[in-house]
Every structure is written in C-alpha cells, then in structure tokens.
Design a protein around this motif. Structure first.
Motif, PDB file in Angstrom:
ATOM      1  N   TYR A  11       0.860  -1.177   0.000  1.00 18.60           N
ATOM      2  CA  TYR A  11       0.000   0.000   0.000  1.00 18.60           C
ATOM      3  C   TYR A  11       0.895   1.226   0.000  1.00 18.60           C
ATOM      4  CZ  TYR A  11       1.062   0.323   4.960  1.00 18.60           C
ATOM      5  OH  TYR A  11       1.727   0.427   6.161  1.00 18.60           O
ATOM      6  N   PRO A  12       0.531   2.228  -0.771  1.00 19.05           N
ATOM      7  CA  PRO A  12       1.348   3.442  -0.830  1.00 19.05           C
ATOM      8  C   PRO A  12       1.190   4.284   0.433  1.00 19.05           C
ATOM      9  CG  PRO A  12      -0.529   3.602  -2.315  1.00 19.05           C
ATOM     10  CD  PRO A  12      -0.576   2.241  -1.699  1.00 19.05           C
ATOM     11  N   HIS A  13       2.286   4.761   0.947  1.00 22.60           N
ATOM     12  CA  HIS A  13       2.279   5.700   2.060  1.00 22.60           C
ATOM     13  C   HIS A  13       3.507   6.587   1.936  1.00 22.60           C
ATOM     14  CE1 HIS A  13       5.058   2.733   3.750  1.00 22.60           C
ATOM     15  NE2 HIS A  13       5.467   3.683   4.559  1.00 22.60           N
ATOM     16  N   THR A  14       3.503   7.678   2.627  1.00 18.80           N
ATOM     17  CA  THR A  14       4.634   8.595   2.592  1.00 18.80           C
ATOM     18  C   THR A  14       5.520   8.326   3.799  1.00 18.80           C
ATOM     19  OG1 THR A  14       3.251  10.248   1.509  1.00 18.80           O
ATOM     20  CG2 THR A  14       5.315  11.019   2.495  1.00 18.80           C
ATOM     21  N   PRO A  15       6.744   7.829   3.564  1.00 14.58           N
ATOM     22  CA  PRO A  15       7.634   7.549   4.694  1.00 14.58           C
ATOM     23  C   PRO A  15       8.157   8.848   5.311  1.00 14.58           C
ATOM     24  CG  PRO A  15       8.772   7.148   2.633  1.00 14.58           C
ATOM     25  CD  PRO A  15       7.357   7.490   2.290  1.00 14.58           C
ATOM     26  N   VAL A  16       8.460   8.785   6.587  1.00 17.70           N
ATOM     27  CA  VAL A  16       9.094   9.930   7.246  1.00 17.70           C
ATOM     28  C   VAL A  16      10.607   9.784   7.111  1.00 17.70           C
ATOM     29  CG1 VAL A  16       7.179  10.360   8.827  1.00 17.70           C
ATOM     30  CG2 VAL A  16       8.993   8.794   9.495  1.00 17.70           C
ATOM     31  N   ALA A  17      11.336  10.825   7.402  1.00 17.43           N
ATOM     32  CA  ALA A  17      12.777  10.888   7.144  1.00 17.43           C
ATOM     33  C   ALA A  17      13.572   9.737   7.752  1.00 17.43           C
ATOM     34  CB  ALA A  17      13.336  12.227   7.616  1.00 17.43           C
ATOM     35  N   ARG A  23      10.047   2.775   0.905  1.00 21.23           N
ATOM     36  CA  ARG A  23      10.174   3.711  -0.208  1.00 21.23           C
ATOM     37  C   ARG A  23      10.045   3.047  -1.583  1.00 21.23           C
ATOM     38  NH1 ARG A  23      13.021   5.586   3.929  1.00 21.23           N
ATOM     39  NH2 ARG A  23      12.849   7.785   4.422  1.00 21.23           N
ATOM     40  N   GLY A  24      10.060   1.722  -1.629  1.00 21.97           N
ATOM     41  CA  GLY A  24      10.013   1.015  -2.909  1.00 21.97           C
ATOM     42  C   GLY A  24       8.765   1.326  -3.711  1.00 21.97           C
ATOM     43  N   LEU A  25       7.604   1.254  -3.086  1.00 20.16           N
ATOM     44  CA  LEU A  25       6.370   1.528  -3.796  1.00 20.16           C
ATOM     45  C   LEU A  25       6.257   2.997  -4.179  1.00 20.16           C
ATOM     46  CD1 LEU A  25       3.991   0.110  -4.932  1.00 20.16           C
ATOM     47  CD2 LEU A  25       2.799   0.398  -2.773  1.00 20.16           C
ATOM     48  N   LEU A  26       6.820   3.873  -3.394  1.00 16.18           N
ATOM     49  CA  LEU A  26       6.854   5.294  -3.742  1.00 16.18           C
ATOM     50  C   LEU A  26       7.651   5.501  -5.029  1.00 16.18           C
ATOM     51  CD1 LEU A  26       6.260   8.260  -3.008  1.00 16.18           C
ATOM     52  CD2 LEU A  26       8.349   8.244  -1.646  1.00 16.18           C
ATOM     53  N   ILE A  27       8.760   4.798  -5.165  1.00 10.92           N
ATOM     54  CA  ILE A  27       9.567   4.873  -6.396  1.00 10.92           C
ATOM     55  C   ILE A  27       8.777   4.317  -7.575  1.00 10.92           C
ATOM     56  CG2 ILE A  27      11.650   4.011  -7.529  1.00 10.92           C
ATOM     57  CD1 ILE A  27      12.957   4.065  -4.696  1.00 10.92           C
ATOM     58  N   VAL A  28       8.126   3.173  -7.374  1.00  2.84           N
ATOM     59  CA  VAL A  28       7.326   2.577  -8.445  1.00  2.84           C
ATOM     60  C   VAL A  28       6.216   3.530  -8.863  1.00  2.84           C
ATOM     61  CG1 VAL A  28       5.729   0.701  -9.010  1.00  2.84           C
ATOM     62  CG2 VAL A  28       7.861   0.202  -7.822  1.00  2.84           C
TER      63      VAL A  28
END
Length: 58
Positions: A11-17, A23-28
């Motif tokens: 599931y897509p989510h925004t990771p914190v620092a 971060r893999g799905l964010l890149i995809v």
C-alpha cells in the motif's frame, strides 16, 4: 514480482525521514505509468508498466 505472502499487500504511504523501509512503492508510483497487485490462490503478483522513451536502441 511474485511471492507467497498474499496476506501482505503493498500500500502506498509517505515515509518519514528516519524510516528505514517503505520507499520502494513510492519509487514505483513515481516512475510507472501504471501498477497493480494481483491476488493469487497462494500469494500475490505485483507488476508495473514503464514507458520506454525513444524506443529500442535509443
């Protein structure tokens, strides 16, 4: 990519620092024209389509 862990769907989510993972799905999502998850009898397949600019040999 196919794996036997069908109960764990991405599931897509925004990771914190300071997150070490996630971060893999964010890149995809950023690079792919489209992506999806297909549930299987055992496991799942995650796929993505990327645009090839300039065609083959460019």
């Amino acid at each position: 990519m196919t794996d036997p862990r069908g109960e764990r769907l991405p599931y897509p989510h925004t990771p914190v620092a300071d997150d070490q993972f996630g971060r893999g799905l964010l890149i995809v999502r950023t690079l792919a024209n489209r992506w999806s998850v297909e549930k299987l009898t055992v496991g799942k397949t995650v796929w993505a389509e990327l645009e090839m600019r300039g065609g083959l040999g460019a």
